[in-house]
Design an enzyme around this catalytic site. Structure first.
Site, PDB file in Angstrom:
ATOM      1  CG  HIS A 192      72.780  67.655  59.784  1.00 49.48           C
ATOM      2  ND1 HIS A 192      73.779  68.217  59.045  1.00 49.48           N
ATOM      3  CD2 HIS A 192      73.047  67.984  61.080  1.00 49.48           C
ATOM      4  CE1 HIS A 192      74.637  68.834  59.846  1.00 49.48           C
ATOM      5  NE2 HIS A 192      74.212  68.711  61.087  1.00 49.48           N
TER       6      HIS A 192
ATOM      7  CG  ASP B 167      68.369  64.056  50.640  1.00 48.87           C
ATOM      8  OD1 ASP B 167      68.821  64.238  51.786  1.00 48.87           O
ATOM      9  OD2 ASP B 167      69.024  63.517  49.725  1.00 48.87           O
TER      10      ASP B 167
HETATM   11  P1  ADP Z   1      73.736  62.219  52.988  1.00 43.83           P
HETATM   12  O1  ADP Z   1      74.225  63.186  54.029  1.00 43.83           O
HETATM   13  O2  ADP Z   1      72.349  61.731  53.231  1.00 43.83           O
HETATM   14  O3  ADP Z   1      74.676  61.082  52.738  1.00 43.83           O
HETATM   15  P2  ADP Z   1      74.336  64.290  50.969  1.00 43.83           P
HETATM   16  O4  ADP Z   1      74.086  64.287  49.502  1.00 43.83           O
HETATM   17  O5  ADP Z   1      73.890  65.508  51.657  1.00 43.83           O
HETATM   18  O6  ADP Z   1      73.637  62.990  51.577  1.00 43.83           O
HETATM   19  O7  ADP Z   1      75.876  64.105  51.254  1.00 43.83           O
HETATM   20  C1  ADP Z   1      76.574  63.004  50.745  1.00 43.83           C
HETATM   21  C2  ADP Z   1      78.057  63.324  50.719  1.00 43.83           C
HETATM   22  O8  ADP Z   1      78.762  62.120  50.484  1.00 43.83           O
HETATM   23  C3  ADP Z   1      78.435  64.270  49.577  1.00 43.83           C
HETATM   24  O9  ADP Z   1      79.422  65.163  50.042  1.00 43.83           O
HETATM   25  C4  ADP Z   1      78.991  63.360  48.492  1.00 43.83           C
HETATM   26  O10 ADP Z   1      80.015  63.923  47.706  1.00 43.83           O
HETATM   27  C5  ADP Z   1      79.553  62.213  49.303  1.00 43.83           C
HETATM   28  N1  ADP Z   1      79.418  60.933  48.556  1.00 43.83           N
HETATM   29  C6  ADP Z   1      78.270  60.333  48.206  1.00 43.83           C
HETATM   30  N2  ADP Z   1      78.516  59.190  47.539  1.00 43.83           N
HETATM   31  C7  ADP Z   1      79.855  59.082  47.452  1.00 43.83           C
HETATM   32  C8  ADP Z   1      80.735  58.117  46.896  1.00 43.83           C
HETATM   33  N3  ADP Z   1      80.289  57.002  46.304  1.00 43.83           N
HETATM   34  N4  ADP Z   1      82.054  58.333  46.986  1.00 43.83           N
HETATM   35  C9  ADP Z   1      82.523  59.449  47.617  1.00 43.83           C
HETATM   36  N5  ADP Z   1      81.749  60.379  48.182  1.00 43.83           N
HETATM   37  C10 ADP Z   1      80.426  60.204  48.101  1.00 43.83           C
HETATM   38  O1  F6P Z   2      72.310  63.060  56.420  1.00 45.43           O
HETATM   39  C1  F6P Z   2      72.346  62.539  57.682  1.00 45.43           C
HETATM   40  C2  F6P Z   2      73.622  61.798  58.014  1.00 45.43           C
HETATM   41  O2  F6P Z   2      73.581  61.396  59.370  1.00 45.43           O
HETATM   42  C3  F6P Z   2      74.866  62.626  57.749  1.00 45.43           C
HETATM   43  O3  F6P Z   2      75.137  63.529  58.776  1.00 45.43           O
HETATM   44  C4  F6P Z   2      75.900  61.552  57.578  1.00 45.43           C
HETATM   45  O4  F6P Z   2      77.022  61.984  56.864  1.00 45.43           O
HETATM   46  C5  F6P Z   2      75.136  60.516  56.807  1.00 45.43           C
HETATM   47  O5  F6P Z   2      73.785  60.663  57.201  1.00 45.43           O
HETATM   48  C6  F6P Z   2      75.652  59.102  57.036  1.00 45.43           C
HETATM   49  O6  F6P Z   2      75.330  58.697  58.326  1.00 45.43           O
HETATM   50  P1  F6P Z   2      75.997  57.560  59.192  1.00 45.43           P
HETATM   51  O7  F6P Z   2      76.685  58.262  60.304  1.00 45.43           O
HETATM   52  O8  F6P Z   2      74.831  56.751  59.652  1.00 45.43           O
HETATM   53  O9  F6P Z   2      76.946  56.788  58.334  1.00 45.43           O
END
Ligand code: ADP
Ligand code: F6P
Length: 475
Positions: free
Chosen positions: A177, A385
């Site tokens: 991912h 990212d």
């Molecule tokens: P990562 O997997 O690295 O966290 P992504 O942008 O791919 O980054 O996914 C983040 C997910 O978490 C998204 O679906 C987003 O809507 C959710 N998210 C991020 N910040 C918040 C928040 N403060 N409150 C609720 N949902 C959140």
């Molecule tokens: O984007 C990578 C990831 O491992 C996601 O699969 C997951 O939602 C996010 O980071 C947060 O990760 P953790 O399991 O460390 O809270």
């Protein structure tokens, strides 16, 4: 667990279980514990991976192997509808060394272009190997001939190889991912060969972008006995295929939520509080140093300093969900961001007109959607990212085809969302100029860009992602 649409109810789904079940192996189970009526119950966790795979698992009566989220003895295996949930235990010491250590203080920074210095410790590696073996054994225990196993992410890169030894005939897929870094950076890992060989145990390796797949293939040819082209590596007597499968979102669900009555009411309440005439800019992220939250704060500071827009006209809302707070780098970045917010607000806010609103919390779904519908400009500025789903969620919520997505060229999403305003997050002045450009963009131009991005996302949703990967794995 709430029942979601099955493949029969989803006419777009192409991959059906002609035979065998799907077994998902991921660091976390798709459920978490919540208190309900004085009792502790399991609830489905929100998120793209769960959304995409749950219907397939329901169809096939599949299984999910993962950590339940608390240390010590794991809960007993349990069933949710037709899905078998197989919790894998982690001790407190393993949480420190496998999760906070090797996964999030070694691999995470390294794979994100080493934007923080990766830490290498032998004891962390030993824990990573031990925990990966535990996951592989748990997967082998539920595996039956004809099943397909799909392993996920950087925490479990040794699992495909370990499972291959235990179940030589299994169909095994692996999806990363996060980005796969360049050969030069990967070379720093003392046990690099073991990681690559672990991944090569899969029949199909999926990456978010073409570049990550190419990086992997080059690195595998250099440090293992693998030969062949970037998309097809020969390793031992097997072939491991490599391809990119950009993950996506449940576009229709986002569209539906964005127009729901509760979201519209919430949005109106927020608008009144912020000042109906002010234009809203938004950032939504996990509180992670890869996300470039500091970048957009500094760029906003520059915009306010130039004074073409002031706190009277605009307001920036940064929502940041706490994450990995046991890792030192995360603690440090939190205080530097909070200091920055304080500095900018001290300089540029007026009474009743706060320039930057900083909400450090997980937002309820309707509140998150309300912000997406309110924001005229969405700032997504990661330094690196894998994909960035926020960049896809925002357009999904813009049913009027307005609003501007400002997107870092170093997010996987930039490879697909060509109509975003792309920025280089290492150039703060450039980001500030792009923010001003976004605030000045005419409605016709906004519409042209947003319509195209929405059209693309509608056709490439998370169901399409899962179908593409599983379809390729079955070949
Ligand atoms: P990562 O997997 O690295 O966290 P992504 O942008 O791919 O980054 O996914 C983040 C997910 O978490 C998204 O679906 C987003 O809507 C959710 N998210 C991020 N910040 C918040 C928040 N403060 N409150 C609720 N949902 C959140
Ligand atoms: O984007 C990578 C990831 O491992 C996601 O699969 C997951 O939602 C996010 O980071 C947060 O990760 P953790 O399991 O460390 O809270």
């Amino acid at each position: 667990m709430a029942k979601r649409k099955s493949s029969a109810a989803n006419p777009r789904r192409k991959t059906r279980s002609e035979s065998g079940r799907l077994i998902v192996v991921a660091n976390r189970l798709p459920v978490h514990r919540v208190r309900q009526g004085g009792k502790s119950v399991w609830k489905m966790s929100p998120g793209g991976l769960v959304t995409a795979l749950e219907p397939i698992l329901q169809d096939t009566g599949g299984a999910w192997v993962g950590w339940a989220g608390s240390t010590g003895a794991a809960p007993k295996p349990f069933k949710s509808d037709r899905i078998d949930l197989k919790p894998v235990p982690l001790s407190k010491q393993e949480l420190d060394s496998f999760y906070a250590g090797f996964s999030n203080a070694t691999l995470w920074p390294l794979y994100h272009d080493a934007i923080r210095v990766p830490v290498f410790r032998r004891s962390w590696w030993a824990a990573y190997e031990k925990v990966n073996r535990r996951f592989a054994e748990a997967a082998a225990a539920v595996y039956k001939p004809g099943d397909t196993v799909w392993v996920h992410d950087y925490q479990l890169q040794l699992v495909p190889g370990m499972l291959r030894e235990l179940r030589p005939d299994a169909k095994i897929g692996f999806f990363l991912h996060i980005p796969f870094c360049s050969e030069e950076l990967f070379a720093r890992i003392p046990r690099r060969r073991e990681i690559l060989e672990g991944m090569l145990g899969a029949d199909l390796l999926g990456f978010q972008t073409r570049l990550s797949g190419q990086n992997f293939a080059r690195t595998a040819r250099r440090f293992t006995s693998a030969t062949g082209k970037d998309t097809e590596l020969h390793f031992g007597d097997r072939v491991c295929r490599v391809s990119n499968f950009p993950i996506s979102i449940d576009f229709k669900r986002f569209e539906g939520m964005a127009t729901s009555a509760e979201v519209l009411v919430k949005a109106e309440q927020i608008r009144q509080k912020l000042g109906p005439e002010r234009r809203i800019l938004l950032g939504v992220d996990r509180l992670d140093y890869t996300k470039g939250i500091d970048v957009r704060l500094r760029a906003m500071e520059e915009v306010l300093r130039r004074a073409k827009f002031t706190a009277e006209d605009i307001v920036f809302i940064q929502v940041a969900v706490p994450s990995r707070e046991d890792v030192a780098e995360y603690v440090e970045m939190r205080s530097s961001i909070e200091e920055l917010v304080g500095r900018i607000n001290g300089q540029h806010s007026e009474t009743g007109r706060v320039a930057i609103h900083y909400l450090r919390r997980n937002l309820a779904q309707e509140e998150l959607f309300a912000y997406y519908t309110l924001a005229e400009v969405m700032l997504v500025t990661p330094l690196r990212d894998g994909m960035n789903l926020v960049a896809k969620e925002y357009p999904a919520c813009r049913l009027k085809n307005d609003g501007v997505l400002l997107l870092s060229e170093f997010a996987g999403a930039a490879e697909e969302l060509k109509q975003a305003v792309t920025v280089n997050p290492f150039d703060i002045d450039g980001v500030a100029h792009s923010i001003e450009e976004a605030l000045r963009m005419g409605k016709a131009e906004q519409k042209r860009r947003m319509t195209a991005m929405r059209r693309y996302l509608r056709a490439h949703d998370v169901y399409d992602w899962a179908d593409s990967f599983l379809g390729a794995l079955k070949k």
